[in-house]
Design a protein around this motif. Structure first.
Motif, short mmCIF file in Angstrom:
data_model
loop_
_atom_site.label_atom_id
_atom_site.label_comp_id
_atom_site.label_asym_id
_atom_site.label_seq_id
_atom_site.Cartn_x
_atom_site.Cartn_y
_atom_site.Cartn_z
N ASN A 81 0.80 -1.22 0.00
CA ASN A 81 0.00 0.00 0.00
C ASN A 81 0.84 1.27 0.00
O ASN A 81 0.58 2.21 0.77
N SER A 135 0.70 -2.09 -4.36
CA SER A 135 1.06 -3.33 -3.66
C SER A 135 1.45 -4.40 -4.67
O SER A 135 0.72 -4.64 -5.64
N THR A 152 1.91 4.75 -0.94
CA THR A 152 1.25 5.96 -1.45
C THR A 152 2.20 7.14 -1.32
O THR A 152 2.93 7.26 -0.33
N GLY A 181 2.48 3.49 3.78
CA GLY A 181 2.78 2.17 3.26
C GLY A 181 4.17 1.72 3.66
O GLY A 181 4.92 2.45 4.32
N LYS A 211 -0.71 5.57 -5.72
CA LYS A 211 -1.89 5.29 -4.90
C LYS A 211 -1.93 3.82 -4.49
O LYS A 211 -2.20 2.93 -5.31
N ALA A 212 -1.63 3.55 -3.24
CA ALA A 212 -1.79 2.22 -2.65
C ALA A 212 -1.21 1.11 -3.52
O ALA A 212 -1.87 0.11 -3.81
#
Length: 272
Positions: A6, A21, A8, A56, A18-19
């Motif tokens: 995640n 992963s 960011t 994150g 954005k997030a």
């Protein structure tokens, strides 16, 4: 081995990543694709600690990269070498000295000031240049070399760090198709022969398919595709680039073609 959880990154009111992963469980060659402003470069800069994520976590073999500061951060940057689009060489310095700059993290201040290098490092630098096919240019100034040759010098400098990961931020964006293929093959050989992880930001779909084991597509800071080159269909590419049915892969091609026997080579670089 490498885990993004995640991640960011915001710049004021703008969100660049954005997030994000994903997990990489073994050394492989990964291409990150997407149009300009998709967040590709920011993602690599976060991994290399050239900038910090807003939230994150990144871990590598259990090490929390996001928490590194000071000497620990510098040590990580030596293990996670960065290659840039514009080479970042010292133009008036000879090629072998530019390569030896890859050892700066493990040299004393005094030896750095007076450009004193151990014979072992000099021999290693020349061996790496030989491996990349440009050893004959070792005594020349970097500015005397072509763009493709300069990018191979930058790759050699990264290899002098003996890193576990090599990050390449648009390594072929300023090169003609012939040199682009030479540089990409050099990175592919480094991955295969040294078992190093290579992550490259790319604009061109054919390059990602040809040289990478895995492709990650980004759009507006989000990861919208993560799969094999075979899974990177034209439909998937349209989604990554936010394009309609008129989208043509020819606009993101570095393939070299001949129209007639004996004709000169014709090529197009990505417009995106």
């Amino acid at each position: 081995m490498l885990r993004f959880d995640n991640i960011t990154k915001t710049f004021g009111a703008n969100t660049a990543v954005k997030a994000a992963s994903f997990v990489v469980d073994k050394p492989m060659m990964i291409g990150i694709i997407g149009r300009s402003g998709a967040g590709k470069s920011t993602l690599l800069r976060i991994l290399n600690k050239l900038t910090d994520s807003t939230s994150g976590e990144i871990t590598f073999d259990g090490l929390s990269v996001t928490d590194l500061r000071g000497a620990a951060k510098r040590n990580w940057q030596s293990q996670c070498a960065m290659i840039f689009q514009q080479f970042n060489l010292v133009p008036r310095m000879d090629v072998v000295s530019n390569v030896l700059h890859g050892t700066l993290n493990r040299r004393s201040t005094m030896s750095t000031m007076f450009n004193l290098y151990p014979d072992e490092d000099i021999h290693s630098a020349i061996d790496i240049l030989e491996r990349l096919g440009i050893a004959e240019h070792a005594p020349k100034r970097a500015e005397a070399l072509s763009g493709g040759q300069q990018q191979r010098v930058a790759i050699a400098r990264a290899l002098m760090q003996d890193p576990r990961i090599i990050l390449a931020d648009e390594p072929i964006a300023s090169l003609d198709p012939m040199n682009a293929q030479v540089v990409m093959q050099s990175l592919r050989d480094i991955h295969e022969q040294d078992n190093r992880m290579v992550i490259a930001n790319l604009h061109t779909l054919d390059t990602a398919r040809r040289y990478c084991d895995r492709v990650i597509g980004m759009r507006d800071g989000k990861i919208v595709f993560d799969g094999t080159p075979e899974q990177l269909t034209t439909g998937a590419a349209r989604d990554i680039y936010g394009a309609d049915a008129s989208f043509s892969e020819a606009t993101t091609s570095t393939q070299i073609e001949t129209t007639e026997p004996g004709n000169k080579l014709l090529a197009d670089i990505a417009a995106h």
